[in-house]
Design a protein around this motif. Structure first.
Motif, PDB file in Angstrom:
ATOM      1  N   UNK A 123      -9.878  -7.222  10.270  1.00 38.99           N
ATOM      2  CA  UNK A 123      -8.547  -6.951   9.732  1.00 38.99           C
ATOM      3  C   UNK A 123      -7.626  -6.326  10.784  1.00 38.99           C
ATOM      4  N   UNK A 126      -3.641  -5.534   9.949  1.00 39.61           N
ATOM      5  CA  UNK A 126      -3.397  -4.324   9.173  1.00 39.61           C
ATOM      6  C   UNK A 126      -3.660  -3.092  10.022  1.00 39.61           C
ATOM      7  N   UNK A 155       3.787  13.903   6.336  1.00 41.53           N
ATOM      8  CA  UNK A 155       3.148  13.121   5.282  1.00 41.53           C
ATOM      9  C   UNK A 155       2.962  11.674   5.709  1.00 41.53           C
ATOM     10  N   UNK A 156       3.824  11.231   6.612  1.00 43.08           N
ATOM     11  CA  UNK A 156       3.735   9.851   7.062  1.00 43.08           C
ATOM     12  C   UNK A 156       2.463   9.605   7.863  1.00 43.08           C
ATOM     13  N   UNK A 158      -0.327  10.963   6.886  1.00 41.78           N
ATOM     14  CA  UNK A 158      -1.419  11.123   5.917  1.00 41.78           C
ATOM     15  C   UNK A 158      -1.912   9.777   5.392  1.00 41.78           C
ATOM     16  N   UNK A 159      -0.962   8.966   4.921  1.00 45.46           N
ATOM     17  CA  UNK A 159      -1.347   7.720   4.255  1.00 45.46           C
ATOM     18  C   UNK A 159      -1.995   6.718   5.225  1.00 45.46           C
ATOM     19  N   UNK A 162      -5.498   7.741   5.933  1.00 38.99           N
ATOM     20  CA  UNK A 162      -6.398   7.461   4.816  1.00 38.99           C
ATOM     21  C   UNK A 162      -6.953   6.041   4.929  1.00 38.99           C
ATOM     22  N   UNK A 163      -6.055   5.101   5.221  1.00 39.44           N
ATOM     23  CA  UNK A 163      -6.501   3.714   5.333  1.00 39.44           C
ATOM     24  C   UNK A 163      -7.350   3.512   6.588  1.00 39.44           C
ATOM     25  N   UNK A 166     -10.623   5.014   5.961  1.00 42.50           N
ATOM     26  CA  UNK A 166     -11.308   4.437   4.804  1.00 42.50           C
ATOM     27  C   UNK A 166     -11.704   2.974   4.986  1.00 42.50           C
ATOM     28  N   UNK A 167     -10.970   2.224   5.791  1.00 38.27           N
ATOM     29  CA  UNK A 167     -11.299   0.803   5.927  1.00 38.27           C
ATOM     30  C   UNK A 167     -12.131   0.538   7.179  1.00 38.27           C
ATOM     31  N   UNK A 174     -15.365   6.076   3.084  1.00 36.72           N
ATOM     32  CA  UNK A 174     -14.488   6.381   1.946  1.00 36.72           C
ATOM     33  C   UNK A 174     -14.540   7.862   1.587  1.00 36.72           C
ATOM     34  N   UNK A 178     -11.358  10.362   1.526  1.00 33.82           N
ATOM     35  CA  UNK A 178     -10.981  11.192   0.379  1.00 33.82           C
ATOM     36  C   UNK A 178     -10.883  12.654   0.750  1.00 33.82           C
ATOM     37  N   UNK A 181      -7.844  13.312   2.643  1.00 35.42           N
ATOM     38  CA  UNK A 181      -6.650  13.262   1.800  1.00 35.42           C
ATOM     39  C   UNK A 181      -6.486  14.552   0.999  1.00 35.42           C
ATOM     40  N   UNK A 182      -7.569  15.007   0.368  1.00 33.85           N
ATOM     41  CA  UNK A 182      -7.443  16.155  -0.524  1.00 33.85           C
ATOM     42  C   UNK A 182      -7.158  17.437   0.253  1.00 33.85           C
TER      43      UNK A 182
END
Lengths: 513, 508
Positions: A123, A126, A155-156, A158-159, A162-163, A166-167, A174, A178, A181-182
């Motif tokens: 991938x 992405x 915050x930009x 953060x997301x 996460x990916x 996580x990917x 994963x 998580x 993120x938390x």
């Protein structure tokens, strides 16, 4: 300053957008093209940041390349006659001696991490798009001069992280995503709370103005709130950034990310994202509340020592090379805290040197682990060994990186530790002496881990490993080059810092001492 | 009141309501006599036309009115406060019809005509709720919306789940109505009036004469009874079952329009009636009253977000998420200031965009996957990247992560709470928001990180594809430029007049 100059910083921050747009139009199956665009796209921010660095004026402590545009205006209060007061959120960017080197660091590590991402296999499209979004966030954090904007950029990161974890991470990716993120969500929440309260007190979100208001003695706005309240705000900011830094006991998320994330993302994470925490403590914690920071300095030093010793001791018993380096990062972040706790120019300088130097060193070491993992599919110290025979170049660089990390003179690690401890001996000698123990431990755990992987008998299955490829040599050499450059010519980093630190320190010591 | 008095009113202000009423009755007759001969979408399209017409006249009202217009002693009161909410209701109902038009299955709802004119009558109820200042008409509006919703929830006649949820909805709704009425009876008993402005003054007098305990009881009963409509704690338990069983467009209608109508009613009724009641610590509403609402808000945020963690069904999860959102929306009332209005309207506006986006995606996915399980989203990214990315934007917005309308709405509420030095509620808001990351990102995990059972591209009809895409863009756009909405609210509406200039101002 003319109009073109005025857009320089924005164009730096948003320069990765170009790569994102191009990537979006490349079909998924053209992996080679995606990789090329992904890597070449990072060169644009690098060029722009180097240009800014070159035209940066060392002689002044003021913000440079300032940009200001109206952005959001929302009604926030109203007096009995019906007049509405609005919260003005401006788009404000600017850099000073602290943020300029960090922007360059971000751009350099960004390029090298993109090169390291050459190993990513699935991938790709992405991956590189998210990578560049993350890049925008990181550049924005260091360039923002407005609390709201800072928060958005923060915050930009953060997301996409996460990916990316996580990917593209390893087995427990994963869970790591998580946890990341938390923990960071809580940190951001506390940060937002502090930011809004600061706004409500000062009626501005401009970071420079806030710093002026709080650090001017007897300022009417600042004296409207009690010192205890200010101490509370300082602590809130400190905790928010301590989670990011990370300070013991908020560090568990960071271990997971270091172990599970793909090597190029760990380079970014360890090299830059953690530094956002340190930057926040210096820029906002100490910059906004110098008096409270001064009162807190002993605790800061104690926390620093805990980080150093805890990280060092645990790094010694780890079986996984990645875990050794993760704990080593905690240990090295302790030195940043010690430098900050010194509350004098030398100490701050040490902290900033450590931020930059550890950025390069950890990026190098994690890159090497990625290279080794690529060939051996393991990072366990017991399974590795004797790599020096089959991969002499990689092993040599690994040893050099380890030396830099443990503070060998002539390399950046030495300068930063030296300054940090020198500063702390000036203000808190006893704690400094305890902290210095950590340096000894660093040598012990790093040499143990590195020597066991590179020397000793070579297992048969590792006897025919290929040494570094050209694509891998570039990041190694560049990173090591910067480490040595800062080690032998510290002024390259010291000069831009000088003026800015000169303005912060008298405020801190003037109010506190 | 004589007949000629009734004709002396300027009825043009009521045109939006008349239009909806006319279309609802007209379409039901049309369906009765010519239902078989009409095209598949005729009734739906006609009701959409009705909503657009009504919307136009609401805009005309907003432009032409500079002060509230009252019919029959405030039985109906057309004012800025109501008009702003009406725009949300009309938008929400139009969205409901749009997603049903392009996606409702013939087999899912046997009587398509009924579906649309019940929606219109529900909408009419909501509009009456927002623009009345009298207990009687408020109650009529409330019941009109509730009765229409009960039927709509049970529209899938052959589905056991739909029947069960309709039954649960009727029973718990009935109890809630009884509790509300019980509270109203106390109020009427104390004041002898049903007009809330009169009630406001007389309750203040009653409060001074020592009837405080009864006033507190009345307040508590009203607040708890009305919590049903906004699905806030302690009256939230119906939501998961009903949301799950109802046809998805109706779930969206309940989540947005019905909830917004509940808020319109709750705020006006409680605020005006009880604002002047004195208490030992000052004004009752600003002290104990808003504290009571603060507990409800806190309980909703905690229960909603924590219970959502364990849900495997997406619609149930969204129900709990909705409970938590209701909690956030109650925050500006602790205690209220003149600025609660723009905070609430902006938040509801963002929520409108996002909710319909989410439920539209759920419709697409669950129809194709034959399941409303979270697992149905597995691998969605590979099958339809646009759906997955849009859903990601909606989830980020619900979780309150920039740059989305949801983030700014929450930021605005949060800022209001801190300006009121309402630290405990702000802290709960932050902690529960972070808890909510876990389940909102749970869907994201499914979409990007898990392998689905099949990898074939998901076929998404053009209409709903465009709808979802536009909502996703709008969510980001209004997150980046929220000023466009807040400026409009500020320039167009001045609800402080509706509250008799009694609300405390938040001074800088």
């Amino acid at each position: 300053m003319d109009q073109v100059n005025n857009l320089l910083l924005s164009s730096l921050v948003f320069s990765p957008v170009l790569a994102i747009l191009i990537l979006a139009f490349i079909p998924n199956h053209q992996g080679g093209a995606i990789k090329k665009v992904g890597v070449l796209g990072t060169l644009l921010p690098l060029i722009l940041s180097l240009f800014l660095f070159a035209s940066f004026n060392y002689g002044t402590a003021n913000l440079q390349f300032v940009e200001k545009h109206d952005w959001i205006s929302i009604p926030i209060s109203q007096d009995p006659s019906g007049t509405v007061y609005s919260l003005e959120i401006n788009y404000e960017l600017g850099v000073d001696g602290i943020s300029m080197p960090l922007l360059v660091l971000t751009a350099i590590i960004g390029v090298l991490a993109a090169v390291a991402s050459w190993q990513i296999k699935k991938r790709l499209k992405e991956f590189f798009i998210l990578f560049h979004v993350l890049f925008i966030g990181m550049l924005g954090v260091f360039a923002a001069d407005n609390l709201f904007l800072f928060f958005i950029f923060f915050e930009m990161t953060l997301v996409p992280m996460f990916f990316l974890v996580g990917i593209w991470g390893y087995g427990e990716r994963e869970k790591a995503a998580n946890k990341f993120l938390l923990y960071n969500g809580i940190g951001s929440g506390i940060m937002l709370l502090a930011f809004i309260v600061i706004y409500l007190v000062t009626q501005t979100m401009n970071m420079e103005q806030i710093a002026t208001i709080f650090s001017t003695p007897q300022h009417p706005i600042a004296s409207a709130i009690s010192p205890a309240f200010r101490y509370g705000l300082f602590l809130a900011l400190f905790i928010a950034f301590a989670i990011k830094l990370p300070v013991f006991p908020f560090h568990t998320w960071m271990l997971k990310v270091h172990v599970q994330a793909p090597p190029s993302i760990v380079m970014i994470h360890s090299g830059i994202l953690l530094k956002m925490g340190a930057y926040g403590v210096l820029r906002m914690g100490i910059g906004f509340f110098p008096e409270q920071a001064y009162q807190f300095s002993t605790w800061l030093a104690v926390l620093g020592i805990i980080n150093i010793l805890y990280g060092a001791v645990l790094a010694f018993v780890q079986k996984d090379l990645k875990m050794v380096l993760a704990y080593s990062s905690i240990s090295h972040m302790g030195i940043v805290l010690l430098g900050l706790a010194a509350m004098n120019t030398i100490g701050f300088q040490g902290a900033m040197f450590q931020i930059v130097s550890h950025g390069f060193i950890s990026a190098l070491l994690f890159f090497l682990i990625g290279v080794i993992w690529d060939r051996t599919q393991t990072s366990m110290i017991d399974e590795l060994g004797g790599l020096a025979k089959s991969m002499p170049f990689v092993s040599g660089i690994l040893l050099a990186g380890g030396m830099a990390s443990l503070g060998l003179p002539g390399m950046s690690g030495f300068i930063s530790e030296f300054f940090a401890f020198l500063g702390l001996f000036g203000s808190l000698p006893v704690l400094a002496a305890v902290g210095a123990l950590g340096i000894v431990l660093t040598a012990v755990y790093l040499l143990r881990a590195i020597l066991r992987t590179t020397f000793g008998p070579t297992p048969d299955r590792f006897a025919r490993l290929a040494d570094a490829q050209p694509m891998e040599v570039i990041p190694m050499v560049v990173l090591l080059g910067f480490i040595i450059l800062i080690g032998v010519y510290p002024a390259i980093l010291g000069n831009p810092l000088q003026q800015t630190l000169k303005t912060i320190v008298p405020i801190v010591t003037g109010i506190g001492g | 009141m004589e007949v000629k008095d009734i004709f002396s009113y300027d009825w043009t202000y009521l045109l939006p309501e008349f239009i909806i009423l006319g279309f609802a009755t007209g379409l039901s007759l049309l369906d009765l006599f010519a239902g078989k001969r009409l095209g598949k979408h005729a009734i739906g399209l006609l009701s959409l036309l009705g909503i657009v017409l009504a919307g136009v006249f609401v805009f005309v009202n907003i432009q032409t009115m500079d002060q509230p217009y009252s019919y029959m002693a405030d039985m109906i009161r057309i004012d800025d406060y109501g008009n702003a909410f009406k725009l949300l209701f009309l938008g929400g109902t139009a969205f409901t019809i749009l997603i049903s038009l392009s996606y409702m299955r013939q087999s899912e709802v046997a009587h398509r005509g009924e579906f649309y004119y019940l929606l219109l009558s529900g909408l009419l109820g909501a509009m009456v709720m927002a623009s009345s200042a009298d207990l009687i008409t408020m109650f009529v509006g409330l019941e009109l919306l509730s009765l229409s919703s009960y039927v709509m929830v049970g529209l899938r006649k052959k589905s056991l789940q739909s029947n069960e949820s309709a039954f649960k909805y009727v029973v718990s709704g009935g109890i809630a109505t009884a509790v509300t009425l019980f509270g109203m009876s106390y109020v009427y008993g104390l004041t002898g009036s049903t007009n809330i402005y009169e009630i406001s003054q007389r309750l203040a007098e009653a409060g001074m004469m020592g009837f405080q305990f009864i006033i507190y009881m009345a307040f508590a009963f009203l607040a708890v009874g009305l919590a049903f409509k906004i699905s806030a704690a302690p009256y939230h338990m119906w939501a998961p079952d009903v949301y799950q069983g109802a046809p998805t467009p109706i779930t969206a209608f309940l989540a947005v329009v019905s909830k917004a109508a509940g808020f319109a009613l709750v705020f006006r009724l409680l605020l005006i009636s009880f604002l002047q009641v004195p208490s030992a610590e000052g004004q009752f509403f600003l002290t104990q009253g808003s504290l009571f609402i603060g507990w409800m808000a806190a309980a909703s945020m905690i229960l909603g977000n924590v219970m959502a963690l364990r849900q495997a069904n997406v619609k149930r999860m969204m129900a709990y998420s909705g409970i938590a959102q209701a909690g956030y929306l109650l925050v500006p009332f602790v205690p209220p200031t003149t600025l609660f209005f723009s905070e609430v309207i902006f938040y509801l506006f963002g929520y409108l965009l996002v909710s319909f986006g989410v439920f539209a995606v759920i419709m697409v996915v669950s129809r194709e996957q034959q399941t409303e399980d979270l697992k149905g989203f597995a691998g969605l990214y590979h099958r339809s990247p646009v759906m997955a990315i849009s859903m990601t934007i909606f989830m980020l917005s619900l979780a309150g992560i920039p740059i989305t309308a949801g983030f700014f709405g929450k930021f605005y509420l949060f800022m209001g709470a801190l300006a009121q030095e309402n630290y405990w509620l702000s802290a709960i808001m932050i902690v529960t928001s972070v808890i909510s990351y876990y389940y909102y990102f749970g869907i994201i995990r499914q979409m990007y990180m898990r392998a689905g059972e099949n990898e074939a591209p998901l076929s998404v009809p053009k209409g709903i594809w465009v709808f979802i895409f536009i909502l996703a863009i709008a969510t980001v756009f209004f997150g980046a430029f929220p000023g466009l909405v807040t400026d409009y609210i500020q320039a167009t509406f001045n609800p402080s007049f509706d509250f008799g200039n009694m609300l405390p101002t938040r001074t800088p």
